[in-house]
Design a protein around this motif. Structure first.
Motif, PDB file in Angstrom:
ATOM      1  N   THR A  27     -35.801  27.146  13.475  1.00 12.85           N
ATOM      2  CA  THR A  27     -36.564  28.081  12.662  1.00 12.85           C
ATOM      3  C   THR A  27     -37.881  28.332  13.364  1.00 12.85           C
ATOM      4  O   THR A  27     -38.837  27.554  13.211  1.00 12.85           O
ATOM      5  CB  THR A  27     -36.776  27.520  11.254  1.00 12.85           C
ATOM      6  OG1 THR A  27     -35.524  27.158  10.695  1.00 12.85           O
ATOM      7  CG2 THR A  27     -37.444  28.566  10.375  1.00 12.85           C
ATOM      8  N   PHE A  28     -37.914  29.376  14.135  1.00 12.20           N
ATOM      9  CA  PHE A  28     -39.057  29.645  15.010  1.00 12.20           C
ATOM     10  C   PHE A  28     -40.350  29.778  14.223  1.00 12.20           C
ATOM     11  O   PHE A  28     -41.398  29.296  14.639  1.00 12.20           O
ATOM     12  CB  PHE A  28     -38.777  30.909  15.819  1.00 12.20           C
ATOM     13  CG  PHE A  28     -39.860  31.280  16.777  1.00 12.20           C
ATOM     14  CD1 PHE A  28     -40.690  32.368  16.544  1.00 12.20           C
ATOM     15  CD2 PHE A  28     -40.063  30.523  17.928  1.00 12.20           C
ATOM     16  CE1 PHE A  28     -41.691  32.709  17.427  1.00 12.20           C
ATOM     17  CE2 PHE A  28     -41.065  30.853  18.826  1.00 12.20           C
ATOM     18  CZ  PHE A  28     -41.877  31.948  18.575  1.00 12.20           C
ATOM     19  N   SER A  29     -40.281  30.439  13.089  1.00 12.88           N
ATOM     20  CA  SER A  29     -41.501  30.698  12.329  1.00 12.88           C
ATOM     21  C   SER A  29     -42.072  29.448  11.681  1.00 12.88           C
ATOM     22  O   SER A  29     -43.173  29.487  11.125  1.00 12.88           O
ATOM     23  CB  SER A  29     -41.231  31.755  11.258  1.00 12.88           C
ATOM     24  OG  SER A  29     -40.229  31.304  10.374  1.00 12.88           O
ATOM     25  N   SER A  30     -41.367  28.332  11.756  1.00 11.03           N
ATOM     26  CA  SER A  30     -41.858  27.093  11.159  1.00 11.03           C
ATOM     27  C   SER A  30     -42.577  26.200  12.162  1.00 11.03           C
ATOM     28  O   SER A  30     -43.010  25.098  11.802  1.00 11.03           O
ATOM     29  CB  SER A  30     -40.699  26.315  10.537  1.00 11.03           C
ATOM     30  OG  SER A  30     -39.834  25.801  11.530  1.00 11.03           O
ATOM     31  N   VAL A  31     -42.683  26.622  13.408  1.00  9.68           N
ATOM     32  CA  VAL A  31     -43.299  25.781  14.428  1.00  9.68           C
ATOM     33  C   VAL A  31     -44.537  26.427  15.018  1.00  9.68           C
ATOM     34  O   VAL A  31     -44.609  27.646  15.175  1.00  9.68           O
ATOM     35  CB  VAL A  31     -42.318  25.435  15.567  1.00  9.68           C
ATOM     36  CG1 VAL A  31     -41.166  24.595  15.045  1.00  9.68           C
ATOM     37  CG2 VAL A  31     -41.793  26.688  16.251  1.00  9.68           C
ATOM     38  N   VAL A  32     -45.502  25.573  15.328  1.00 11.97           N
ATOM     39  CA  VAL A  32     -46.638  25.990  16.144  1.00 11.97           C
ATOM     40  C   VAL A  32     -46.145  26.065  17.585  1.00 11.97           C
ATOM     41  O   VAL A  32     -45.381  25.212  18.030  1.00 11.97           O
ATOM     42  CB  VAL A  32     -47.797  24.982  16.021  1.00 11.97           C
ATOM     43  CG1 VAL A  32     -48.882  25.274  17.045  1.00 11.97           C
ATOM     44  CG2 VAL A  32     -48.345  24.979  14.609  1.00 11.97           C
ATOM     45  N   MET A  33     -46.574  27.061  18.288  1.00 11.40           N
ATOM     46  CA  MET A  33     -46.159  27.223  19.681  1.00 11.40           C
ATOM     47  C   MET A  33     -47.365  27.076  20.606  1.00 11.40           C
ATOM     48  O   MET A  33     -48.474  27.529  20.298  1.00 11.40           O
ATOM     49  CB  MET A  33     -45.528  28.591  19.892  1.00 11.40           C
ATOM     50  CG  MET A  33     -44.208  28.786  19.155  1.00 11.40           C
ATOM     51  SD  MET A  33     -42.920  27.671  19.728  1.00 11.40           S
ATOM     52  CE  MET A  33     -42.759  28.169  21.451  1.00 11.40           C
ATOM     53  N   GLY A  34     -47.126  26.465  21.744  1.00 16.29           N
ATOM     54  CA  GLY A  34     -48.218  26.256  22.680  1.00 16.29           C
ATOM     55  C   GLY A  34     -47.786  26.455  24.116  1.00 16.29           C
ATOM     56  O   GLY A  34     -46.595  26.493  24.436  1.00 16.29           O
ATOM     57  N   ILE A  50     -50.687  28.834  19.206  1.00 13.67           N
ATOM     58  CA  ILE A  50     -50.732  29.845  18.162  1.00 13.67           C
ATOM     59  C   ILE A  50     -50.038  29.292  16.924  1.00 13.67           C
ATOM     60  O   ILE A  50     -49.028  28.600  17.019  1.00 13.67           O
ATOM     61  CB  ILE A  50     -50.078  31.162  18.652  1.00 13.67           C
ATOM     62  CG1 ILE A  50     -50.293  32.296  17.659  1.00 13.67           C
ATOM     63  CG2 ILE A  50     -48.597  30.960  18.979  1.00 13.67           C
ATOM     64  CD1 ILE A  50     -49.994  33.679  18.251  1.00 13.67           C
ATOM     65  N   SER A  51     -50.609  29.611  15.775  1.00 12.25           N
ATOM     66  CA  SER A  51     -50.085  29.093  14.524  1.00 12.25           C
ATOM     67  C   SER A  51     -48.751  29.734  14.166  1.00 12.25           C
ATOM     68  O   SER A  51     -48.300  30.687  14.800  1.00 12.25           O
ATOM     69  CB  SER A  51     -51.090  29.343  13.398  1.00 12.25           C
ATOM     70  OG  SER A  51     -51.257  30.752  13.204  1.00 12.25           O
ATOM     71  N   ARG A  52     -48.130  29.220  13.124  1.00  8.89           N
ATOM     72  CA  ARG A  52     -46.808  29.677  12.719  1.00  8.89           C
ATOM     73  C   ARG A  52     -46.781  31.161  12.402  1.00  8.89           C
ATOM     74  O   ARG A  52     -45.834  31.861  12.766  1.00  8.89           O
ATOM     75  CB  ARG A  52     -46.347  28.875  11.506  1.00  8.89           C
ATOM     76  CG  ARG A  52     -46.125  27.399  11.801  1.00  8.89           C
ATOM     77  CD  ARG A  52     -45.952  26.575  10.522  1.00  8.89           C
ATOM     78  NE  ARG A  52     -45.699  25.178  10.806  1.00  8.89           N
ATOM     79  CZ  ARG A  52     -46.648  24.295  11.072  1.00  8.89           C
ATOM     80  NH1 ARG A  52     -47.910  24.665  11.081  1.00  8.89           N
ATOM     81  NH2 ARG A  52     -46.336  23.033  11.321  1.00  8.89           N
TER      82      ARG A  52
END
Length: 122
Positions: A27-34, A50-52
């Motif tokens: 679930t991509f939208s549930s993770v912070v990405m860096g 970047i935040s969710r």
């Protein structure tokens, strides 16, 4: 989440590159990405996150004003637009996903892409 980074290459100092990272199986939208980077002989360091929702971003001081992180939750992708590149930006760049709140620390990230090499010539 499985991650695949792309977009690295060789560029002259002052030039630009855009890195992309595609996510799958999660679930991509549930993770912070860096984005992190690791230069030869150095430890992996935080670059940007970047935040969710995409509403908040964080940068290491050395890239502020030059790099921009963004995400598209509909496409399960993040980008890192890198402008005014410097030789000291040369490194392997990794995208990563985190389900926790510690965006600056590599240990907070659960999934990592394979890395893409950015080389900035002087």
């Amino acid at each position: 989440v499985q991650l695949q980074a792309s977009g690295g290459g060789l560029v002259q100092a002052g030039g630009s590159l855009k890195l992309s990272c595609a996510a799958s199986r999660g679930t991509f939208s549930s993770v912070v990405m860096g984005w992190f980077r690791q230069a030869p002989g150095k430890e992996r360091e935080f670059v940007a996150a970047i935040s969710r929702s995409g509403g908040s971003t964080w940068y290491t001081d050395s890239v502020k004003g030059r790099f921009t992180i963004s995400r598209d939750n509909a496409k399960n992708t993040i980008d890192l637009q890198m402008n005014t590149l410097k030789p000291e930006d040369t490194a392997v760049y990794y995208c990563a996903a985190s389900t926790s709140l510690g965006v600056y620390y590599a240990r907070a990230y659960d999934s990592w892409g394979q890395g893409t090499l950015v080389t900035v010539s002087s």
